[in-house]
Design an enzyme around this catalytic site. Structure first.
Site, PDB file in Angstrom:
ATOM      1  N   ARG A  23       0.827  -1.221   0.000  1.00 21.79           N
ATOM      2  CA  ARG A  23       0.000   0.000   0.000  1.00 21.79           C
ATOM      3  C   ARG A  23       0.857   1.265   0.000  1.00 21.79           C
ATOM      4  NH1 ARG A  23      -5.329  -1.886   1.296  1.00 21.79           N
ATOM      5  NH2 ARG A  23      -6.088   0.142   0.706  1.00 21.79           N
ATOM      6  N   ASP A  73      -7.117  -1.382  -7.505  1.00 14.92           N
ATOM      7  CA  ASP A  73      -7.662  -2.019  -6.314  1.00 14.92           C
ATOM      8  C   ASP A  73      -8.074  -3.440  -6.662  1.00 14.92           C
ATOM      9  OD1 ASP A  73      -8.528  -1.094  -3.432  1.00 14.92           O
ATOM     10  OD2 ASP A  73      -9.990  -2.573  -4.123  1.00 14.92           O
TER      11      ASP A  73
HETATM   12  O1  CP3 Z   1       0.095   1.028  -3.090  1.00 14.27           O
HETATM   13  C1  CP3 Z   1      -0.483  -0.026  -3.357  1.00 14.27           C
HETATM   14  O2  CP3 Z   1      -0.362  -1.051  -2.669  1.00 14.27           O
HETATM   15  C2  CP3 Z   1      -1.259  -0.109  -4.657  1.00 14.27           C
HETATM   16  C3  CP3 Z   1      -2.632   0.111  -4.561  1.00 14.27           C
HETATM   17  C4  CP3 Z   1      -3.581  -0.774  -3.783  1.00 14.27           C
HETATM   18  C5  CP3 Z   1      -4.796  -0.266  -3.262  1.00 14.27           C
HETATM   19  N1  CP3 Z   1      -5.530  -1.308  -2.802  1.00 14.27           N
HETATM   20  C6  CP3 Z   1      -5.172   1.137  -3.272  1.00 14.27           C
HETATM   21  C7  CP3 Z   1      -6.215   1.612  -2.351  1.00 14.27           C
HETATM   22  C8  CP3 Z   1      -3.578  -2.146  -3.534  1.00 14.27           C
HETATM   23  C9  CP3 Z   1      -2.505  -3.173  -3.823  1.00 14.27           C
HETATM   24  C10 CP3 Z   1      -4.818  -2.468  -2.909  1.00 14.27           C
HETATM   25  C11 CP3 Z   1      -5.218  -3.823  -2.558  1.00 14.27           C
HETATM   26  C12 CP3 Z   1      -6.387  -4.023  -1.708  1.00 14.27           C
HETATM   27  N2  CP3 Z   1      -7.594  -3.384  -1.757  1.00 14.27           N
HETATM   28  C13 CP3 Z   1      -6.483  -5.050  -0.742  1.00 14.27           C
HETATM   29  C14 CP3 Z   1      -5.411  -6.052  -0.438  1.00 14.27           C
HETATM   30  C15 CP3 Z   1      -4.241  -5.465   0.238  1.00 14.27           C
HETATM   31  C16 CP3 Z   1      -4.382  -5.286   1.731  1.00 14.27           C
HETATM   32  O3  CP3 Z   1      -4.094  -4.188   2.193  1.00 14.27           O
HETATM   33  O4  CP3 Z   1      -4.705  -6.255   2.406  1.00 14.27           O
HETATM   34  C17 CP3 Z   1      -7.746  -4.968  -0.165  1.00 14.27           C
HETATM   35  C18 CP3 Z   1      -8.295  -5.838   0.942  1.00 14.27           C
HETATM   36  C19 CP3 Z   1      -8.456  -3.927  -0.831  1.00 14.27           C
HETATM   37  C20 CP3 Z   1      -9.858  -3.490  -0.612  1.00 14.27           C
HETATM   38  C21 CP3 Z   1      -9.945  -2.085  -0.191  1.00 14.27           C
HETATM   39  N3  CP3 Z   1      -9.624  -0.996  -0.969  1.00 14.27           N
HETATM   40  C22 CP3 Z   1     -10.392  -1.601   1.052  1.00 14.27           C
HETATM   41  C23 CP3 Z   1     -10.826  -2.469   2.205  1.00 14.27           C
HETATM   42  C24 CP3 Z   1     -10.315  -0.208   0.999  1.00 14.27           C
HETATM   43  C25 CP3 Z   1     -10.788   0.760   2.023  1.00 14.27           C
HETATM   44  C26 CP3 Z   1      -9.991   0.697   3.258  1.00 14.27           C
HETATM   45  C27 CP3 Z   1      -8.954   1.764   3.267  1.00 14.27           C
HETATM   46  O5  CP3 Z   1      -7.756   1.418   3.343  1.00 14.27           O
HETATM   47  O6  CP3 Z   1      -9.380   2.916   3.205  1.00 14.27           O
HETATM   48  C28 CP3 Z   1      -9.796   0.153  -0.249  1.00 14.27           C
HETATM   49  C29 CP3 Z   1      -9.518   1.512  -0.725  1.00 14.27           C
HETATM   50  C30 CP3 Z   1      -8.132   1.799  -1.216  1.00 14.27           C
HETATM   51  N4  CP3 Z   1      -7.403   0.996  -2.044  1.00 14.27           N
HETATM   52  C31 CP3 Z   1      -7.398   2.984  -0.968  1.00 14.27           C
HETATM   53  C32 CP3 Z   1      -6.198   2.891  -1.676  1.00 14.27           C
HETATM   54  C33 CP3 Z   1      -5.105   3.906  -1.793  1.00 14.27           C
HETATM   55  C34 CP3 Z   1      -7.880   4.163  -0.148  1.00 14.27           C
HETATM   56  C35 CP3 Z   1      -8.790   4.945  -0.997  1.00 14.27           C
HETATM   57  C36 CP3 Z   1      -8.628   6.401  -0.827  1.00 14.27           C
HETATM   58  O7  CP3 Z   1      -7.769   7.015  -1.478  1.00 14.27           O
HETATM   59  O8  CP3 Z   1      -9.409   6.935  -0.018  1.00 14.27           O
END
Ligand code: CP3
Length: 346
Positions: A23, A73
């Site tokens: 992330r 995502d």
């Molecule tokens: O930098 C990176 O790793 C690349 C981008 C990336 C995102 N999501 C961007 C994101 C990656 C690899 C993911 C994978 C992801 N998404 C996973 C597996 C990785 C892990 O952390 O276990 C999961 C379970 C998700 C599902 C997801 N996406 C959730 C539960 C959420 C909301 C929770 C949160 O962290 O706010 C997201 C949103 C998300 N995906 C954000 C980002 C940068 C935040 C969105 C924002 O900018 O507000």
């Protein structure tokens, strides 16, 4: 030019141990917040190759990691299968119509048709590859079928997983049908990511710990291995990283198997245990507890401890899960430079 990150994934000796952070492209970077604001919303950002490319490259430039991870995502997959994804501010992802029955599943788009709809991801990869320095690697990724299915069945994130576990024990056939359909899409999706230019694949099984150890293979690991087998049969030189979060019992009992290169160790699993059980067969990635990033001293102590265990061999530095949004950028830089210091990067 060789990429140190790819070499390390393949178990080759490297001049120092590469490092990246799960992330790493995200909210702790003010530069990310600026681009997201311009884009309008998180999903708009995922759908805009130019902007997604820009935020993918930010941590490489700002924090100095050895690999970029595609900005996207895991949930764009079920979204393009026909489930309506939205992100509600402060509440995370939501699907308006979670899967309850076989008929619900049958309505979803599968296979090549679904994989072909993710063109904005492939376009983003092509743009990144034009701009990423030649010695840095680009990681593409997917969610594991189980982790994707938890959102598709629950409709959102969950603490108890009671809806998908009810299905696991009372209607396992339906759960397997969901997992199989998602697996087919993921295979083709990752193949298209590779064709677009990614250097390494990571499969995130973020919610692996929700499954009891004796059921983990049946409901998750075997599908991840099936995806890895498919990709390895076509692209043997593309490294595959498996990241099942929270499965120390599965590791300890020697149940990990499969044709992949790197095992991502989460922060709850002792690195020494992972090394003993898996280190001969797989390169290990990880595993600093992400909250140590709040303290530079706690970060340094952990980086040194991990280096002591791994000795700079068959290892990639990373966190043991994703970086949190309120971590100071300076501390993220400190983590990266400490990994480089202890592993001898000049
Ligand atoms: O930098 C990176 O790793 C690349 C981008 C990336 C995102 N999501 C961007 C994101 C990656 C690899 C993911 C994978 C992801 N998404 C996973 C597996 C990785 C892990 O952390 O276990 C999961 C379970 C998700 C599902 C997801 N996406 C959730 C539960 C959420 C909301 C929770 C949160 O962290 O706010 C997201 C949103 C998300 N995906 C954000 C980002 C940068 C935040 C969105 C924002 O900018 O507000």
């Amino acid at each position: 030019m060789s990429k140190i990150f790819v070499d390390a994934c393949l178990g080759k000796e490297t001049p120092y141990t590469p490092v990246w952070m799960m992330r790493q492209a995200g909210r702790y970077l003010p530069e990310y917040m600026a681009v997201r604001a311009e884009a309008g919303s998180f999903l708009d950002l995922c759908h805009d190759p130019k902007k997604a490319c820009e935020v993918t490259l930010q941590p490489v430039d700002i924090v100095g990691v050895d690999a970029a991870i595609l900005f996207s995502d895991i949930l764009v997959i079920p979204d393009e299968m026909g489930m309506d994804l939205s992100f509600v501010k402060g509440e995370g992802p939501k699907f308006s119509d979670p899967l309850k029955t076989q008929a619900d599943l049958d309505r979803l788009i599968g296979g090549q048709e679904a994989a072909s709809k993710l063109t904005y991801v492939y376009d983003t990869i092509k743009l990144i590859k034009e701009q990423l320095a030649e010695d840095k690697a680009l990681i593409g990724f997917t969610g594991a079928p189980w982790t994707l299915a938890t959102y598709m069945i629950e409709g959102q994130g969950t603490k108890t997983y009671n809806i998908c576990k009810k299905m696991m024990y009372s209607n396992p056939e339906l759960l397997h049908n969901i997992l199989a359909k998602v697996t087919e899409v993921v295979k083709l999706y990752m193949e298209k990511q590779i064709e677009a230019g990614i250097d390494v694949v990571q499969i995130f099984d973020s919610w692996a710990a929700a499954i009891e150890p004796s059921k983990y293979d049946e409901f998750s690991w075997k599908y991840m291995v099936e995806i890895a087998d498919y990709l390895k049969s076509k692209y043997p030189d593309i490294p595959i990283i498996m990241f099942p979060k929270g499965v120390p019992a599965f590791i300890e009992r020697g149940l990990v198997y499969g044709n992949f290169d790197v095992f991502g160790v989460d922060w709850g699993t002792p690195m020494a245990l992972a090394k003993e059980k898996l280190g001969d067969k797989y390169v290990l990635q990880g595993n600093m507890e992400p909250c140590r990033l709040y303290s530079k001293e706690a970060t340094t102590a952990c980086v040194e401890a991990i280096q002591e265990i791994m000795g700079g061999k068959r290892h990639i530095f990373n966190l043991g899960h994703g970086i949190l949004p309120d971590v100071p950028v300076e501390n993220a830089k400190h983590f990266v430079s400490e990994c480089q210091r202890v592993s001898g990067k000049k």
